[in-house]
Design an enzyme around this catalytic site. Sequence first.
Site: not given
Ligand code: HSE
Length: 439
Positions: A215, A219
């Site tokens: 994740d 980004k």
């Molecule tokens: N699940 C992500 C986090 C937020 O814990 O930052 C969305 O990318």
Amino acid sequence: MDICRVAILGCGTVGGGVARIMQDLKQDLSMRAGMPVDLIKIVDLNPAESANRHGINRDLFCGTADTITPEEASSFISEIIHDKDIDVVVETIGGTSDFLLDIVKKLIAAGKHVVTANKALLALYNSDIFTTAEASGVQIGYEAAVCGAIPIIKTIQESYSGDKIQSISGIFNGTSNYILSKMKEEGLTFDDALAIAQEKGYAEQDPTYDINGYDAGHKLLLLIKLAFGLDLAFEDIAISGIEDITDDDLDAAQELDSTIKLICYAEKRGEKVFATVRPMMVKNSNFLSQISGATNAVRLINMYAGEQILIGKGAGSLETASSIVADIVFLARNQGNNFHTGDSAGVSLMENDEFELPYNITFDLDDVPGMTGLVATAIGNQGINIDTVGHNRHNIDRAVFPVATMPCSMNQIRAAIDDIEKKRPGVYLNPPKVVPILF
Ligand code: HSE
């Protein structure tokens, strides 16, 4: 456009927040955009429940029944794709399915600006989506995709257009930061900390990508493109997560006056960009070490402006939605004209293992005479300057001790580790753990 007409696809946590803000701030948004900004349609599988949950006018939803079928939803989406009156479509369905990619590409081809928080879709189909958008003369608004409420995209696009970004580092995933904070501050195990993160709703339904660094990697990929103009495939970025972080690692970090954080890091040196997502020992003098809980932070080093840090919520319904709504206003106000980032000609990714950083290597060896000498000599033989050799914990019959280095490459460290094994086969009770140190 002289009226900005908006449709939302998917009215869950984020989409519902967008509808709510657009409803509550209608006058302000129109004034800021210089034209009426009207939410005119929402497609969602559960119109009645979503309208009620987010306090949204039920009439905005496509379909009159309390729930609609996926087939009906597809047909409503198709109507939106072909509706010449709709200028901006907010994609808050989520996921990376071919079905969703197809919808996004059809919207773009139909001349609609698309605003989304879907970092995974943008990271995996980056060139495809942005190239199609450029060819169709539309924009992709993705402020919400990178660190939720933090306005990092527009900061880079607008506020740093008179500067040159040298490095980006930060905490881009709230769940993993929450877990590490709980482990450090309350002595919780990884599993217990994850369970609380899930209870509190920080973790995604499937927290795999929060924990394994993907994740955060999605980004970082988007910021690298924006800041350095470099188009990367997702698999180009070296990523490791926090699954293997133990109490021992947290203790070793404390001894070095540091805190373990899952760090996104990208730095441009000459025409080469180094990029990684991995746990690092962040020196307590670096502000990132103090970001605790589910908060996100982005630290930029600019050539002229120097260090800047943006801190805020990386997730949440209205928090993330506020970034989406800002994109809608931005698109209306600028009539879809986007800002261009720097020239990317000749910029390429650096071989990861060549980049020099200070590292901490924690050795776990038999507790017998000569071990510290063996390790220190092998490291010195690779031309690595040792900064400190840490406290030896003498864990029953094993010697667990950290060696902090001055900047060196992973290639040098690997050679030293192999050399130690060659000189004394079977010496490692566990493979040495190597963690970069971030000053
Ligand atoms: N699940 C992500 C986090 C937020 O814990 O930052 C969305 O990318």
